[in-house]
Motif scaffolding. Structure first.
Motif, PDB file in Angstrom:
ATOM      1  N   ALA A 236      -9.353  49.456  78.298  1.00  0.00           N
ATOM      2  CA  ALA A 236      -9.152  50.304  77.120  1.00  0.00           C
ATOM      3  C   ALA A 236      -9.695  49.641  75.861  1.00  0.00           C
ATOM      4  O   ALA A 236     -10.290  50.298  75.000  1.00  0.00           O
ATOM      5  CB  ALA A 236      -7.667  50.618  76.955  1.00  0.00           C
ATOM      6  N   ALA A 237      -9.523  48.308  75.761  1.00  0.00           N
ATOM      7  CA  ALA A 237     -10.024  47.589  74.596  1.00  0.00           C
ATOM      8  C   ALA A 237     -11.554  47.610  74.557  1.00  0.00           C
ATOM      9  O   ALA A 237     -12.160  47.819  73.498  1.00  0.00           O
ATOM     10  CB  ALA A 237      -9.511  46.149  74.603  1.00  0.00           C
ATOM     11  N   LEU A 248      -6.345  58.692  73.171  1.00  0.00           N
ATOM     12  CA  LEU A 248      -5.537  57.844  74.039  1.00  0.00           C
ATOM     13  C   LEU A 248      -5.502  56.394  73.579  1.00  0.00           C
ATOM     14  O   LEU A 248      -4.456  55.751  73.608  1.00  0.00           O
ATOM     15  CB  LEU A 248      -6.051  57.908  75.481  1.00  0.00           C
ATOM     16  N   VAL A 249      -6.645  55.860  73.198  1.00  0.00           N
ATOM     17  CA  VAL A 249      -6.745  54.466  72.757  1.00  0.00           C
ATOM     18  C   VAL A 249      -7.516  54.423  71.442  1.00  0.00           C
ATOM     19  O   VAL A 249      -8.247  55.359  71.107  1.00  0.00           O
ATOM     20  CB  VAL A 249      -7.454  53.583  73.817  1.00  0.00           C
ATOM     21  N   PRO A 250      -7.376  53.343  70.679  1.00  0.00           N
ATOM     22  CA  PRO A 250      -8.039  53.270  69.370  1.00  0.00           C
ATOM     23  C   PRO A 250      -9.556  53.315  69.461  1.00  0.00           C
ATOM     24  O   PRO A 250     -10.157  52.690  70.336  1.00  0.00           O
ATOM     25  CB  PRO A 250      -7.563  51.923  68.821  1.00  0.00           C
ATOM     26  N   ASP A 251     -10.154  54.061  68.573  1.00  0.00           N
ATOM     27  CA  ASP A 251     -11.603  54.039  68.382  1.00  0.00           C
ATOM     28  C   ASP A 251     -11.889  52.875  67.437  1.00  0.00           C
ATOM     29  O   ASP A 251     -11.657  52.965  66.229  1.00  0.00           O
ATOM     30  CB  ASP A 251     -12.072  55.371  67.774  1.00  0.00           C
ATOM     31  N   LEU A 277       2.715  57.889  70.671  1.00  0.00           N
ATOM     32  CA  LEU A 277       2.398  58.528  71.943  1.00  0.00           C
ATOM     33  C   LEU A 277       2.740  57.621  73.117  1.00  0.00           C
ATOM     34  O   LEU A 277       3.410  58.042  74.078  1.00  0.00           O
ATOM     35  CB  LEU A 277       0.910  58.894  71.979  1.00  0.00           C
ATOM     36  N   TRP A 278       2.300  56.367  73.057  1.00  0.00           N
ATOM     37  CA  TRP A 278       2.557  55.457  74.165  1.00  0.00           C
ATOM     38  C   TRP A 278       4.026  55.056  74.256  1.00  0.00           C
ATOM     39  O   TRP A 278       4.532  54.776  75.361  1.00  0.00           O
ATOM     40  CB  TRP A 278       1.674  54.218  74.045  1.00  0.00           C
ATOM     41  N   SER A 279       4.725  55.041  73.136  1.00  0.00           N
ATOM     42  CA  SER A 279       6.164  54.761  73.199  1.00  0.00           C
ATOM     43  C   SER A 279       6.905  55.902  73.897  1.00  0.00           C
ATOM     44  O   SER A 279       7.825  55.673  74.688  1.00  0.00           O
ATOM     45  CB  SER A 279       6.726  54.540  71.791  1.00  0.00           C
ATOM     46  N   ILE A 280       6.484  57.137  73.625  1.00  0.00           N
ATOM     47  CA  ILE A 280       7.084  58.282  74.304  1.00  0.00           C
ATOM     48  C   ILE A 280       6.772  58.239  75.795  1.00  0.00           C
ATOM     49  O   ILE A 280       7.648  58.488  76.644  1.00  0.00           O
ATOM     50  CB  ILE A 280       6.578  59.604  73.683  1.00  0.00           C
ATOM     51  N   VAL A 281       5.519  57.909  76.126  1.00  0.00           N
ATOM     52  CA  VAL A 281       5.135  57.790  77.539  1.00  0.00           C
ATOM     53  C   VAL A 281       5.999  56.736  78.232  1.00  0.00           C
ATOM     54  O   VAL A 281       6.506  56.952  79.347  1.00  0.00           O
ATOM     55  CB  VAL A 281       3.641  57.430  77.668  1.00  0.00           C
ATOM     56  N   GLY A 282       6.178  55.595  77.596  1.00  0.00           N
ATOM     57  CA  GLY A 282       6.993  54.539  78.185  1.00  0.00           C
ATOM     58  C   GLY A 282       8.437  54.953  78.381  1.00  0.00           C
ATOM     59  O   GLY A 282       9.041  54.679  79.425  1.00  0.00           O
ATOM     60  N   CYS A 283       9.010  55.611  77.382  1.00  0.00           N
ATOM     61  CA  CYS A 283      10.402  56.062  77.487  1.00  0.00           C
ATOM     62  C   CYS A 283      10.568  57.083  78.614  1.00  0.00           C
ATOM     63  O   CYS A 283      11.526  57.028  79.395  1.00  0.00           O
ATOM     64  CB  CYS A 283      10.858  56.660  76.159  1.00  0.00           C
TER      65      CYS A 283
END
Length: 292
Positions: A236-237, A248-251, A277-283
Motif C-alpha cells: 500500500a505504501a 483506500l490508502v494515501p495518495d 475508515l480503517w478504524s471502522i474496518v478494524g472495529c
C-alpha cells in the motif's frame, strides 16, 4: 475513559519497550543531523537536505517501528488470549481496538516530535553555516547546533543505560523518551520561527499519511498474520507513490508536500477520513471475530 487510558498506556509502554523502537528513535535523529554535514551540494537551498532527511526518517523509520507495533498490539494479543481476558472484564471490542492503537499512535506522536525538533535544529544549522565563510569555502553545518543534536542522540543511550543499571528503569523505553527529550533544548539555538513555519505543514501532512498506514495495519492484524499484514501495508505504501488508490490508502502525491508548500488542509482531511475508515474496518472485523 479510565479503562481506555489504561489500555492505551499499556500499549504505549509495550511499543517503546521493543528493541527496534530503541534503535530507530536515536538513529533517525542522528541521520537528520549527520547527513547534511556530509553534503557537497546544497540542492539550491541551504537546509533542504536536512528537511528532506527529516521527512524521509519520519515516513520510513516511523512506519518501520509503528506498523509492527500495531500488529503486535492487536494480533499478538488476540492470538495469546490476552485480549479475550480483557474483553471478559466488560471492555467493549471497539474500545479495546481503539485504545490499543491509540497507545501506538501516542508513541508515534513522540517520534514525530523528536524528528521534527531534530530537523528544525539541523535545518537552522545548515542555514547558519551558509553565512560563515572559511578558507576552504562555505561551512556545511554550524558547530554548536550540530554538537547539541548529535550529542543528544548519543547521550540518550548512555542515560538510559545509567537509569537501567542504577534505577531499574526500562532501557528501551527510556532510550525512546530521552532521544526525543534531548533534542528539545537545541531548539533554543534557533533564531526566529521561520524554519518551524516552513517545515510544519510538510511534516503534519506526512504524519497524517503515516496515521492511515498504522490504522490499516491494526485493522488487518485482526484477521491476518504479521507477515501478511507487513506485505499488504508495504504494498500500500509503494502503491501510494506509484499507483495511488485514494479511497483506500494515501495518495502520496498529495501527502508529500513540496518545499515551502502550505497546502496542508487537503491531506489532513483526507488522512483523518482514511484513518476513520480503517478504524471502522478494524472495529467491525474484531466485533465479528470469534475469540477463544
Amino acid at each position: 475513559m479510565r479503562r481506555f487510558l489504561a489500555i492505551a498506556r499499556t500499549a504505549a509502554i509495550e511499543t517503546m519497550s521493543q528493541p527496534l523502537s530503541a534503535i530507530l528513535f536515536p538513529v533517525s535523529v542522528l541521520a537528520v543531523h549527520i547527513l547534511p554535514s556530509l553534503q557537497y551540494h546544497r540542492f539550491g537551498v541551504p537546509g533542504r537536505l536536512a528537511r528532506e532527511t527529516g521527512l524521509s526518517s519520519l515516513f520510513v523509520f516511523g512506519l518501520l517501528f509503528a506498523v509492527p507495533a500495531a500488529v503486535r498490539s492487536i494480533g499478538r494479543e488476540l492470538e495469546s488470549g490476552t485480549a479475550a481476558a480483557v474483553l471478559a472484564l466488560g471492555v467493549s471490542r471497539s474500545l479495546y481496538f481503539m485504545a490499543r492503537l491509540s497507545g501506538v499512535l501516542a508513541v508515534f506522536a513522540l517520534f514525530f516530535a523528536g524528528v521534527l525538533s531534530a530537523t528544525l535544529l539541523s535545518s537552522f544549522s545548515c542555514v547558519k553555516a551558509s553565512t560563515i565563510f572559511v578558507e576552504n569555502g562555505v561551512v556545511r553545518v554550524w558547530g554548536p547546533a550540530f554538537a547539541v543534536g548529535v550529542s543528544g542522540a548519543i547521550l540518550a543511550f548512555a542515560a538510559s543505560a545509567f537509569l537501567n543499571r542504577f534505577a531499574s528503569r526500562r532501557f528501551c523505553m527510556w532510550t525512546c523518551i530521552l532521544a526525543v527529550a534531548f533534542q528539545i533544548p537545541g531548539l533554543a539555538l534557533i533564531e526566529g520561527v521561520s524554519s518551524l513555519v516552513s517545515a510544519l505543514p510538510a511534516f503534519t501532512s506526512l504524519a497524517a499519511a503515516c496515521l492511515v498506514y498504522i490504522m490499516m495495519a491494526g485493522a488487518l492484524a485482526v484477521r491476518l498474520k504479521a507477515n501478511g499484514v507487513a506485505v499488504l501495508v508495504a504494498a500500500a505504501a509503494v502503491a501510494g507513490f506509484l499507483m495511488p488508490v485514494g479511497f483506500l490508502v494515501p495518495d502520496m502525491r498529495v501527502f508529500w508536500l513540496e518545499e515551502g508548500s502550505r497546502a496542508v488542509l487537503m491531506p489532513l482531511v483526507a488522512g483523518v477520513a482514511l484513518a476513520a475508515l480503517w478504524s471502522i474496518v478494524g472495529c467491525v472485523l474484531l466485533e465479528r471475530k470469534e475469540l477463544e
